[in-house]
Design a protein around this motif. Structure first.
Motif, PDB file in Angstrom:
ATOM      1  N   GLY A 128      22.971  -5.321  20.151  1.00 50.81           N
ATOM      2  CA  GLY A 128      21.807  -5.057  19.306  1.00 50.81           C
ATOM      3  C   GLY A 128      21.098  -3.783  19.717  1.00 50.81           C
ATOM      4  O   GLY A 128      20.650  -3.023  18.871  1.00 50.81           O
ATOM      5  N   ASN A 129      20.996  -3.541  21.000  1.00 47.25           N
ATOM      6  CA  ASN A 129      20.410  -2.295  21.500  1.00 47.25           C
ATOM      7  C   ASN A 129      20.773  -2.158  22.976  1.00 47.25           C
ATOM      8  O   ASN A 129      20.087  -2.677  23.838  1.00 47.25           O
ATOM      9  CB  ASN A 129      18.889  -2.305  21.322  1.00 47.25           C
ATOM     10  CG  ASN A 129      18.277  -0.975  21.734  1.00 47.25           C
ATOM     11  OD1 ASN A 129      18.890  -0.188  22.436  1.00 47.25           O
ATOM     12  ND2 ASN A 129      17.059  -0.734  21.289  1.00 47.25           N
ATOM     13  N   GLU A 176      -2.047  -1.145   8.132  1.00 47.31           N
ATOM     14  CA  GLU A 176      -2.023  -2.195   9.138  1.00 47.31           C
ATOM     15  C   GLU A 176      -3.383  -2.844   9.248  1.00 47.31           C
ATOM     16  O   GLU A 176      -4.407  -2.177   9.348  1.00 47.31           O
ATOM     17  CB  GLU A 176      -1.605  -1.597  10.479  1.00 47.31           C
ATOM     18  CG  GLU A 176      -0.117  -1.589  10.608  1.00 47.31           C
ATOM     19  CD  GLU A 176       0.312  -1.419  12.036  1.00 47.31           C
ATOM     20  OE1 GLU A 176      -0.521  -1.509  12.945  1.00 47.31           O
ATOM     21  OE2 GLU A 176       1.504  -1.207  12.230  1.00 47.31           O
ATOM     22  N   ILE A 204      11.605  -2.796   5.915  1.00 48.94           N
ATOM     23  CA  ILE A 204      10.847  -2.282   7.051  1.00 48.94           C
ATOM     24  C   ILE A 204       9.984  -1.106   6.622  1.00 48.94           C
ATOM     25  O   ILE A 204       8.811  -1.016   6.949  1.00 48.94           O
ATOM     26  CB  ILE A 204      11.811  -1.840   8.182  1.00 48.94           C
ATOM     27  CG1 ILE A 204      12.541  -3.044   8.710  1.00 48.94           C
ATOM     28  CG2 ILE A 204      11.039  -1.165   9.293  1.00 48.94           C
ATOM     29  CD1 ILE A 204      13.705  -2.690   9.591  1.00 48.94           C
ATOM     30  N   SER A 211      -4.492  -4.839  11.653  1.00 48.04           N
ATOM     31  CA  SER A 211      -4.966  -4.510  12.999  1.00 48.04           C
ATOM     32  C   SER A 211      -3.738  -4.186  13.818  1.00 48.04           C
ATOM     33  O   SER A 211      -2.632  -4.481  13.415  1.00 48.04           O
ATOM     34  CB  SER A 211      -5.702  -5.689  13.611  1.00 48.04           C
ATOM     35  OG  SER A 211      -4.757  -6.567  14.182  1.00 48.04           O
ATOM     36  N   ALA A 212      -3.939  -3.561  14.929  1.00 48.86           N
ATOM     37  CA  ALA A 212      -2.741  -3.273  15.711  1.00 48.86           C
ATOM     38  C   ALA A 212      -3.048  -3.182  17.183  1.00 48.86           C
ATOM     39  O   ALA A 212      -4.096  -3.471  17.626  1.00 48.86           O
ATOM     40  CB  ALA A 212      -2.128  -1.963  15.271  1.00 48.86           C
ATOM     41  N   ALA A 229      18.044  -0.932  25.365  1.00 49.88           N
ATOM     42  CA  ALA A 229      17.008  -1.933  25.618  1.00 49.88           C
ATOM     43  C   ALA A 229      17.548  -3.025  26.533  1.00 49.88           C
ATOM     44  O   ALA A 229      16.826  -3.560  27.371  1.00 49.88           O
ATOM     45  CB  ALA A 229      16.537  -2.534  24.300  1.00 49.88           C
ATOM     46  N   TYR A 235      24.517 -10.567  22.537  1.00 47.94           N
ATOM     47  CA  TYR A 235      23.750 -10.118  21.374  1.00 47.94           C
ATOM     48  C   TYR A 235      22.894  -8.905  21.733  1.00 47.94           C
ATOM     49  O   TYR A 235      22.809  -7.941  20.974  1.00 47.94           O
ATOM     50  CB  TYR A 235      22.846 -11.240  20.849  1.00 47.94           C
ATOM     51  CG  TYR A 235      23.549 -12.227  19.940  1.00 47.94           C
ATOM     52  CD1 TYR A 235      23.711 -11.937  18.594  1.00 47.94           C
ATOM     53  CD2 TYR A 235      24.033 -13.426  20.417  1.00 47.94           C
ATOM     54  CE1 TYR A 235      24.343 -12.825  17.747  1.00 47.94           C
ATOM     55  CE2 TYR A 235      24.673 -14.326  19.577  1.00 47.94           C
ATOM     56  CZ  TYR A 235      24.827 -14.027  18.238  1.00 47.94           C
ATOM     57  OH  TYR A 235      25.458 -14.905  17.406  1.00 47.94           O
ATOM     58  N   ALA A 236      22.248  -8.962  22.901  1.00 55.50           N
ATOM     59  CA  ALA A 236      21.345  -7.870  23.282  1.00 55.50           C
ATOM     60  C   ALA A 236      22.124  -6.590  23.568  1.00 55.50           C
ATOM     61  O   ALA A 236      21.705  -5.505  23.182  1.00 55.50           O
ATOM     62  CB  ALA A 236      20.522  -8.273  24.506  1.00 55.50           C
ATOM     63  N   ILE A 274      24.787  -8.487  15.627  1.00 50.71           N
ATOM     64  CA  ILE A 274      24.456  -9.368  14.504  1.00 50.71           C
ATOM     65  C   ILE A 274      25.662 -10.235  14.176  1.00 50.71           C
ATOM     66  O   ILE A 274      26.784  -9.734  14.112  1.00 50.71           O
ATOM     67  CB  ILE A 274      24.081  -8.563  13.245  1.00 50.71           C
ATOM     68  CG1 ILE A 274      22.974  -7.569  13.552  1.00 50.71           C
ATOM     69  CG2 ILE A 274      23.652  -9.493  12.116  1.00 50.71           C
ATOM     70  CD1 ILE A 274      22.629  -6.658  12.393  1.00 50.71           C
ATOM     71  N   ASP A 280       6.981  -2.177   4.853  1.00 55.35           N
ATOM     72  CA  ASP A 280       6.038  -2.751   5.810  1.00 55.35           C
ATOM     73  C   ASP A 280       5.239  -1.664   6.510  1.00 55.35           C
ATOM     74  O   ASP A 280       4.038  -1.765   6.688  1.00 55.35           O
ATOM     75  CB  ASP A 280       6.831  -3.543   6.857  1.00 55.35           C
ATOM     76  CG  ASP A 280       6.280  -4.933   7.015  1.00 55.35           C
ATOM     77  OD1 ASP A 280       6.506  -5.518   8.060  1.00 55.35           O
ATOM     78  OD2 ASP A 280       5.602  -5.390   6.089  1.00 55.35           O
ATOM     79  N   ARG A 281       5.938  -0.610   6.914  1.00 56.88           N
ATOM     80  CA  ARG A 281       5.281   0.462   7.651  1.00 56.88           C
ATOM     81  C   ARG A 281       4.296   1.188   6.761  1.00 56.88           C
ATOM     82  O   ARG A 281       3.242   1.610   7.201  1.00 56.88           O
ATOM     83  CB  ARG A 281       6.339   1.463   8.148  1.00 56.88           C
ATOM     84  CG  ARG A 281       7.105   0.917   9.299  1.00 56.88           C
ATOM     85  CD  ARG A 281       7.256   1.965  10.388  1.00 56.88           C
ATOM     86  NE  ARG A 281       7.954   1.358  11.501  1.00 56.88           N
ATOM     87  CZ  ARG A 281       9.216   1.597  11.773  1.00 56.88           C
ATOM     88  NH1 ARG A 281       9.892   2.441  11.051  1.00 56.88           N
ATOM     89  NH2 ARG A 281       9.800   1.009  12.784  1.00 56.88           N
TER      90      ARG A 281
END
Lengths: 329, 489
Positions: A194-195, A326, A318, A328-329, A198, A190-191, A262, A321-322
């Motif tokens: 997925g990327n 925010e 997404i 807090s971050a 990474a 999967y990893a 995925i 969301d962005r």
């Protein structure tokens, strides 16, 4: 309803259910347990191959050589069975899985060590493996009367209400689920898809992961080589021509992302069953076999469109969301 | 022609910037990495559109809806990394997109080659327009890029760090060309880090900092120190939550690390609880050095010792096992598998510890993720949702959490606050200080001077792949670092 749309597996179950009910209104007994078991049994080989294909696709690769692999191993075990009827079936199955895994490992090695794109590697080996089947058989056939009784009969033996072939598929489904969700290899797969970058940074060897994925896909194709030859009671070079595309289609319909990373075992199984139901239903409700391929194709394209739309929606979430402040971050 | 171009864009990377270019003059654009120079270039060439503000050419408003619109308006750019095609001929590269046509609408090869030759000769180069680009040297390719920029009838020429890949002699040639262009009355925007070049070629300057134009004027009337001061700006050492940490024994020692192309002969030592800053311009080899320390690439020579033990790092999994981790600069591309759940991302490098006899244990992984999510104050609906659904700041926390979970000894942070807002930056800085206080050794690569100055115990400056110097906190100042990084002693 939105929840249903989000969950690909549930949605597929509902659609398959609606299709079965719909077809049952046109053809008496389509929805009977016996017929459904038949459809499952018919789809078993596709399910097994789709699971191998899915493992490969998860790692951002593709295996177009599965059907050719199946054809070669099928021919090899059929000829062995015809030439040496005394070789026990268990050994033949081990041989099929072994040859398949070896052919898969060749794909994996080329992708891993030589860094050739998987689609090119497996397009090449597709031709090679089928060509090897031709060389092996000299273009000849192995017919039912040359095969031993256990070779032909064991997969169709009834066990607890289902043929052994179906039980093999169920076992593979459970095994694939276990490997992909419970073993580190599954996580690596999967990893890696997925990327990939990474994954490397996380200490995962992507090349090795892909190699294993191709070998697994090959091993399953080898097993299916025996199952196919036994089921149709004949082995010749052109068995399962184009079947690799059905396995990819089953994955795509089941929500496995061609971009890798995925997808679920349940999705791949349901994708295969979806195709299986259509294939079984079209002749029953009187649609010309000539139209069947085109209809299957349309369904696949629709599934891809649906996938693309679902992925775009996720992107929008997404972004929203962005844009939100925010806390807090 | 009065030819004044004014720009008032107001995108996030640029905040109410206005600059002016004059015909026959070179205006130098100076600023740290990330100050917004490249954004401005992209707006001027029609790649980005500004949210507010306008561009005036000869006093008339010009709207660049596309790259083609900018070219039509007479704006052309020579980009930092040359955007050319290796497999095409020199002539094709120069005229791609606006090639002369014959009467029948087909490509007019005779014209293409003829005019390419003329353009190249004007640049005092004898490159044959018919040969493939891939057969040229880097410097020659640069000339082709310049010829391409001049092949349109441009009035405004933008040069984005045109000297980065050139030798001194080639730079002299380039400057002759620039002087030629000046005489032809072209307005030139010249972007460079190097002060000596700027003073040599430009008449005017604009300094960018944090997306604002903080100073402009005529170079003749401005001393170099003044420009450095403008570039660096505020003295923010006090704002950073740097905690006084007892610096312990050496943890990591690097000796003579070299890479075939990216860096050479790098040596340094890192102690327990220490934050070592690495500063340098883009392309100085900082990230490449870190990637080699983490086993992504392999050094051609050099030795590495961790807690006194010599260590051979062949892959990233070797580095993770030894206790060295790397939080990469681009978290989207290098850091996270976005479709995977938060807890699976967090546990990815720690799987050997969360698994039992080769089987994944979801409960262990969740416990691990929960621990670091709490510690980092990660806001998420559940740890099983895909990382892709989180906000940027929270994604950054997942990346950091995932590496902390491996319980490292040395943590390498590459541009840890790039692309996050001021408030989050303070939180990240506070957290870095906390880690140092707990005894971790930290290498922090950053292009932001205030960050480097505020957080580091020592700073290594890299320039063109070499260590230009290692400075103790007492000797740190913006001027020292910028001079070391740009090579202006």
């Amino acid at each position: 309803m939105t929840n249903l749309l989000k969950n690909r597996e549930l949605l597929l179950i509902v659609i398959i259910g609606l299709m079965v009910i719909g077809f049952a209104t046109r053809a008496q007994g389509f929805a009977s347990p016996g017929n459904l078991a038949n459809i499952f049994n018919d789809t078993s080989i596709l399910i097994i191959l789709a699971l191998g294909q899915m493992t490969v696709i998860l790692t951002k690769s593709i295996d177009l050589s599965v059907a050719a692999n199946l054809s070669f191993t099928g021919m090899a075990v059929a000829m062995t069975n015809a030439a040496f009827p005394d070789v026990p079936l268990a050994l033949l199955i081990v041989m099929a899985v072994g040859i398949g895994a070896f052919l898969g490992a060749i794909n994996g090695f080329l992708v891993w060590a030589l860094q050739i794109p998987p689609i090119v590697v497996t397009l090449g080996t597709l031709t090679i493996y089928r060509g090897m089947a031709f060389v092996l058989s000299g273009g000849g056939w192995v017919n039912a009367h040359q095969m031993t009784a256990p070779f032909l009969n064991i997969p169709r033996t009834q066990l607890l209400g289902l043929p052994v072939l179906s039980w093999i598929a169920i076992t593979i489904v459970l095994g694939a689920w276990f490997v992909l969700t419970r073993l580190p290899f599954g996580r690596s797969a999967y990893a890696s898809g997925g990327n990939p970058t990474a994954a490397v940074y996380a200490g995962i060897d992507i090349g090795w992961t892909r190699f294993i994925a191709f070998m697994l896909s090959g091993a399953l194709a080898g097993l299916c080589g025996y199952l196919w030859v036994s089921r149709y009671a004949v082995a010749y070079v052109d068995i399962a021509v184009g079947f690799e595309l059905d396995t990819v289609a089953a994955c795509v319909i089941g929500g496995i992302s061609i971009a890798g990373g995925i997808g679920s075992v349940a999705g791949a199984v349901l994708g295969a069953l979806f195709l299986g139901v259509i294939k079984n239903a079209l002749p029953v409700i009187g649609i010309s076999p000539f139209a069947q391929m085109a209809i299957s194709g349309i369904v696949i394209v629709l599934a891809v469109v649906f996938n693309a739309r679902a992925e775009r929606k996720a992107g929008r979430i997404i972004l929203r969301d962005r844009a939100a402040p925010e806390v807090s971050a | 022609m009065r030819g004044i171009s004014q720009i008032f864009p107001g995108v996030k990377a640029l905040d109410g910037v206005s600059i002016q270019l004059f015909p026959g003059q070179v205006t130098a654009l100076i600023g740290e990495n990330g100050a917004g120079k490249s954004t401005l270039v992209k707006i001027l060439t029609g790649i980005y559109r500004p949210n507010e503000g306008e561009i005036l050419i000869d006093g008339k408003p010009a709207a660049f809806h596309s790259a083609q619109a900018a070219i039509d308006a007479g704006v052309t750019a020579i980009h930092q990394e040359t955007v050319l095609f290796d497999e095409l001929s020199v002539g094709e590269n120069i005229f791609l997109g606006h090639a002369p046509r014959t009467r029948f609408g087909t490509l007019d090869w005779r014209q293409i080659n003829l005019r390419s030759g003329d353009l190249l000769r004007a640049l005092e180069s004898e490159i044959d327009p018919t040969i493939r680009l891939k057969d040229l040297s880097i410097a020659q390719r640069h000339l082709v890029a310049i010829a391409r920029a001049l092949s349109v009838d441009a009035r405004i020429v933008i040069m984005d760090e045109p000297t980065a890949a050139l030798s001194r002699k080639e730079i002299d040639d380039l400057f002759r060309i620039v002087n030629n262009l000046k005489r032809q009355g072209k307005a030139i925007l010249f972007i460079s880090h190097k002060f000596d070049e700027v003073y040599e070629i430009a008449e005017n300057f604009v300094v960018f900092r944090d997306g604002r134009a903080v100073g402009k004027g005529r170079l003749k009337e401005t001393a170099q120190d003044e420009i450095v001061r403008l570039m660096v700006g505020r003295d923010v050492k006090d704002v950073f939550p740097k905690v006084k940490v007892e610096i312990g024994a050496p943890v990591l020692a690097v000796e003579g690390y070299s890479h075939p192309t990216e860096f050479r002969d790098i040596s340094f030592e890192l102690r327990r609880g220490e934050i070592l800053g690495i500063y340098g311009l883009i392309g100085a080899g900082r990230s490449e050095l870190c990637q080699a320390l983490f086993g992504i690439t392999r050094p051609s020579s050099g030795r590495l010792t961790l807690e006194g033990e010599p260590l051979d790092i062949r892959s990233s999994s070797d580095a993770i096992r030894a206790g060295i981790v790397y939080v990469p600069e681009e978290r989207g591309r290098h850091g996270l598998a976005l479709p995977m759940p938060i807890f699976q991302n967090m546990s990815l490098p720690s799987l050997s510890r969360t698994s039992r006899s080769g089987f994944l244990k979801a409960a262990n992984e969740l416990a691990l993720a929960r621990k670091y999510a709490e510690r980092l104050d990660l806001r998420a609906a559940a740890l099983s949702v895909p990382v892709g659904t989180l906000s940027g700041g929270n994604q950054q926390k997942v990346v950091i959490g995932k590496w902390l979970a491996t319980q490292p000894k040395v943590i390498i942070l590459d541009e840890p606050t790039k692309g996050i807002d001021i408030g989050s930056k303070a939180a990240v800085h506070g957290f870095i200080s906390e880690l140092a206080a707990e005894g971790l050794s930290i290498i922090m690569v950053s292009s932001e001077l205030p960050e480097i100055l505020g957080m580091s115990d020592r700073v290594m400056v890299m320039r063109e792949g070499l260590a230009a110097g290692i400075f103790d906190r007492e000797r740190l100042s913006a001027e020292v670092l910028v001079r070391a990084a740009t090579g202006n002693a």
